[in-house]
Scaffold this motif. Sequence first.
Motif, PDB file in Angstrom:
ATOM      1  N   GLY A  61      15.863  14.138   7.470  1.00 45.43           N
ATOM      2  CA  GLY A  61      14.914  12.733   7.316  1.00 45.43           C
ATOM      3  C   GLY A  61      13.397  13.095   7.333  1.00 45.43           C
ATOM      4  O   GLY A  61      12.875  12.155   7.595  1.00 45.43           O
ATOM      5  N   ALA A  62      13.093  14.356   7.254  1.00 41.23           N
ATOM      6  CA  ALA A  62      11.734  14.937   7.850  1.00 41.23           C
ATOM      7  C   ALA A  62      10.297  14.830   6.754  1.00 41.23           C
ATOM      8  O   ALA A  62       9.432  14.698   7.212  1.00 41.23           O
ATOM      9  CB  ALA A  62      11.518  16.896   7.512  1.00 41.23           C
ATOM     10  N   ASN A  63      11.684  13.431   5.512  1.00 40.53           N
ATOM     11  CA  ASN A  63      10.578  13.254   4.454  1.00 40.53           C
ATOM     12  C   ASN A  63       9.751  11.810   4.712  1.00 40.53           C
ATOM     13  O   ASN A  63       9.063  11.254   5.053  1.00 40.53           O
ATOM     14  CB  ASN A  63      10.619  13.076   2.991  1.00 40.53           C
ATOM     15  N   LEU A  64      10.868  10.875   6.006  1.00 38.77           N
ATOM     16  CA  LEU A  64      10.573   9.920   5.959  1.00 38.77           C
ATOM     17  C   LEU A  64       9.318   8.984   6.779  1.00 38.77           C
ATOM     18  O   LEU A  64       8.798   8.226   6.288  1.00 38.77           O
ATOM     19  CB  LEU A  64      11.883   8.931   7.085  1.00 38.77           C
ATOM     20  N   PRO A  65       8.619  10.164   7.502  1.00 39.67           N
ATOM     21  CA  PRO A  65       7.550   9.415   8.087  1.00 39.67           C
ATOM     22  C   PRO A  65       6.220   9.190   6.961  1.00 39.67           C
ATOM     23  O   PRO A  65       5.178   8.829   6.582  1.00 39.67           O
ATOM     24  CB  PRO A  65       6.639  10.374   8.917  1.00 39.67           C
ATOM     25  N   HIS A  66       7.206  10.493   5.602  1.00 40.08           N
ATOM     26  CA  HIS A  66       5.503  10.720   4.549  1.00 40.08           C
ATOM     27  C   HIS A  66       6.088   9.816   3.534  1.00 40.08           C
ATOM     28  O   HIS A  66       4.646  10.465   2.489  1.00 40.08           O
ATOM     29  CB  HIS A  66       5.630  12.056   4.320  1.00 40.08           C
ATOM     30  N   TYR A  67       6.976   8.899   3.206  1.00 44.84           N
ATOM     31  CA  TYR A  67       6.969   7.975   2.278  1.00 44.84           C
ATOM     32  C   TYR A  67       5.976   6.928   2.535  1.00 44.84           C
ATOM     33  O   TYR A  67       5.860   6.196   3.100  1.00 44.84           O
ATOM     34  CB  TYR A  67       8.341   7.879   1.679  1.00 44.84           C
ATOM     35  N   PRO A  68       5.534   6.475   1.381  1.00 50.68           N
ATOM     36  CA  PRO A  68       4.770   5.239   0.714  1.00 50.68           C
ATOM     37  C   PRO A  68       5.303   3.995   1.576  1.00 50.68           C
ATOM     38  O   PRO A  68       6.694   4.024   0.921  1.00 50.68           O
ATOM     39  CB  PRO A  68       4.262   4.696  -0.613  1.00 50.68           C
ATOM     40  N   ALA A  69       4.951   3.381   1.832  1.00 51.35           N
ATOM     41  CA  ALA A  69       5.680   1.781   2.727  1.00 51.35           C
ATOM     42  C   ALA A  69       6.241   1.037   1.846  1.00 51.35           C
ATOM     43  O   ALA A  69       7.950   0.256   2.635  1.00 51.35           O
ATOM     44  CB  ALA A  69       4.897   1.236   3.887  1.00 51.35           C
ATOM     45  N   ASP A  70       6.120   1.172   0.312  1.00 54.24           N
ATOM     46  CA  ASP A  70       7.092   0.349  -0.453  1.00 54.24           C
ATOM     47  C   ASP A  70       8.182   1.401  -0.864  1.00 54.24           C
ATOM     48  O   ASP A  70       8.129   0.298  -1.528  1.00 54.24           O
ATOM     49  CB  ASP A  70       5.513  -0.509  -1.330  1.00 54.24           C
ATOM     50  N   VAL A  71       8.053   2.196  -0.917  1.00 57.77           N
ATOM     51  CA  VAL A  71       9.319   3.119  -1.266  1.00 57.77           C
ATOM     52  C   VAL A  71      11.236   1.971  -1.252  1.00 57.77           C
ATOM     53  O   VAL A  71      10.909   2.181   0.360  1.00 57.77           O
ATOM     54  CB  VAL A  71       8.936   4.578  -1.803  1.00 57.77           C
ATOM     55  N   HIS A  91       4.029  16.705   1.761  1.00 54.21           N
ATOM     56  CA  HIS A  91       2.234  15.782   1.473  1.00 54.21           C
ATOM     57  C   HIS A  91       2.481  15.447  -0.200  1.00 54.21           C
ATOM     58  O   HIS A  91       2.421  14.516  -1.209  1.00 54.21           O
ATOM     59  CB  HIS A  91       1.505  16.098   1.957  1.00 54.21           C
ATOM     60  N   TRP A  92       2.616  17.025  -1.015  1.00 57.09           N
ATOM     61  CA  TRP A  92       2.526  16.786  -2.744  1.00 57.09           C
ATOM     62  C   TRP A  92       3.936  15.393  -2.713  1.00 57.09           C
ATOM     63  O   TRP A  92       3.497  14.988  -4.213  1.00 57.09           O
ATOM     64  CB  TRP A  92       3.159  17.925  -2.360  1.00 57.09           C
ATOM     65  N   ILE A  93       4.974  16.241  -2.751  1.00 55.82           N
ATOM     66  CA  ILE A  93       6.019  15.036  -3.322  1.00 55.82           C
ATOM     67  C   ILE A  93       5.845  13.953  -2.981  1.00 55.82           C
ATOM     68  O   ILE A  93       6.133  13.138  -3.928  1.00 55.82           O
ATOM     69  CB  ILE A  93       7.129  15.329  -2.484  1.00 55.82           C
ATOM     70  N   CYS A  94       5.341  13.686  -1.944  1.00 56.57           N
ATOM     71  CA  CYS A  94       5.648  12.244  -1.219  1.00 56.57           C
ATOM     72  C   CYS A  94       4.662  11.853  -2.041  1.00 56.57           C
ATOM     73  O   CYS A  94       5.002  10.187  -1.878  1.00 56.57           O
ATOM     74  CB  CYS A  94       5.404  11.656   0.613  1.00 56.57           C
ATOM     75  N   SER A  95       3.538  11.673  -1.600  1.00 53.99           N
ATOM     76  CA  SER A  95       1.974  11.082  -2.110  1.00 53.99           C
ATOM     77  C   SER A  95       2.525  11.019  -4.241  1.00 53.99           C
ATOM     78  O   SER A  95       1.595   9.900  -5.058  1.00 53.99           O
ATOM     79  CB  SER A  95       1.093  12.362  -2.025  1.00 53.99           C
ATOM     80  N   ARG A  96       3.962  11.587  -4.276  1.00 55.01           N
ATOM     81  CA  ARG A  96       3.880  11.323  -5.550  1.00 55.01           C
ATOM     82  C   ARG A  96       5.144  10.446  -6.408  1.00 55.01           C
ATOM     83  O   ARG A  96       5.694  10.355  -7.590  1.00 55.01           O
ATOM     84  CB  ARG A  96       4.136  12.328  -7.100  1.00 55.01           C
ATOM     85  N   VAL A  97       5.569   9.611  -5.071  1.00 62.22           N
ATOM     86  CA  VAL A  97       7.043   8.860  -5.338  1.00 62.22           C
ATOM     87  C   VAL A  97       6.435   7.832  -5.185  1.00 62.22           C
ATOM     88  O   VAL A  97       5.825   7.123  -4.786  1.00 62.22           O
ATOM     89  CB  VAL A  97       7.862   9.018  -3.362  1.00 62.22           C
ATOM     90  N   GLN A  98       7.348   7.071  -6.377  1.00 62.07           N
ATOM     91  CA  GLN A  98       7.259   5.110  -6.853  1.00 62.07           C
ATOM     92  C   GLN A  98       8.721   5.497  -6.894  1.00 62.07           C
ATOM     93  O   GLN A  98       9.365   5.233  -7.356  1.00 62.07           O
ATOM     94  CB  GLN A  98       6.082   5.526  -7.754  1.00 62.07           C
TER      95      GLN A  98
END
Length: 206
Positions: free
Chosen positions: A54-64, A36-43
Motif C-alpha cells: 500500500g505504498a501509494n495509499l498516502p498519495h491518493y487524493p482523499a475523495d478517491v 506523485h505522478w500517478i496519484c495526482s492523475r487519479v479520479q
Amino acid sequence: MPRRPDRLVRCWDRQADRYDSRTARLERRFIVASRHWICSRVQGTTLEVAVGTGANLPHYPADVELTGVDWSEAMLDVARRRAEQLRRPARLLRADAGALPFPDASFDTVVSTFALCCVPDVRAALVEALRVLRPDGRLLLADHVASSCPPVRAVQHLIDLVTVPLQGEHYARRPRLTLEALGASVVESERAVLGAVEHLHARRPD
Ligand SMILES: C[S@@+](CC[C@H](N)C(=O)[O-])C[C@H]1O[C@@H](n2cnc3c(N)ncnc32)[C@H](O)[C@@H]1O
C-alpha cells in the motif's frame, strides 16, 4: 524458466513484513516521484492492481474511492495496517491481476505501480486492467522498464538472467508495447531515472 505462480506468491508472503524497510532508500530516491505522478492523475472509483504493502495509499487524493488487489495475503495485511494508520478507507482484496473479480467497465481509474515488472503474464494483466476500466477511464502505470539508454538496457538484460528465474522480477520489460498492441492509446508518458522508469496514462481502445 520463471518460477510457478504459487511459489511466487509464497516469495512475496515471506518478504512482506520487511519489504518497506528493505526498499525505503530506493523509495525515497527513485520511486516516490512516480507515486506523485500517478496519484495526482487519479479520479473517481479507483482500482490498484498488485497494491503490495500500500505504498501509494498516502498519495491518493482523499475523495478517491479505492479498491486494491494483490495475490499475497501477507502483503495485503501490511497494506491494511497502513490504511488503518492513515485512516484511509480502502477495500483490499486477494486477487490475481490476470483474473480480476470485477465486472467489465467498473472503475474510473486503474493504477498499477512497480508490479508489471513481476506479474508472470503482463498481457493478461493489461487485458484485465482494460476490461474493468470504464470507456472514458484512465489507466495509470509506473514501472521500471527497459531503459531508453542502450548501455543501461544491456545491464538490465544481464540482471534479468538472474532475477527472472530467482524471483520472477523483470528489469527489461516494456509494458507500453503490450498496451499499444492491445489497441490502447497513450495519452501522456514520461521517462525518468536514466530512462529506466516509465510513467504512462492510457485509455481503453475505442
Ligand atoms: C514490487 S511489489 C510492488 C507493490 C506496489 N504496487 C508498489 O508500488 O509498491 C509487487 C507486488 O505485485 C504483486 N503481484 C505480482 N504478481 C501478481 C499477480 N499476478 N496478481 C496480483 N498481485 C501480484 C506481489 O504480490 C507484490 O505485492
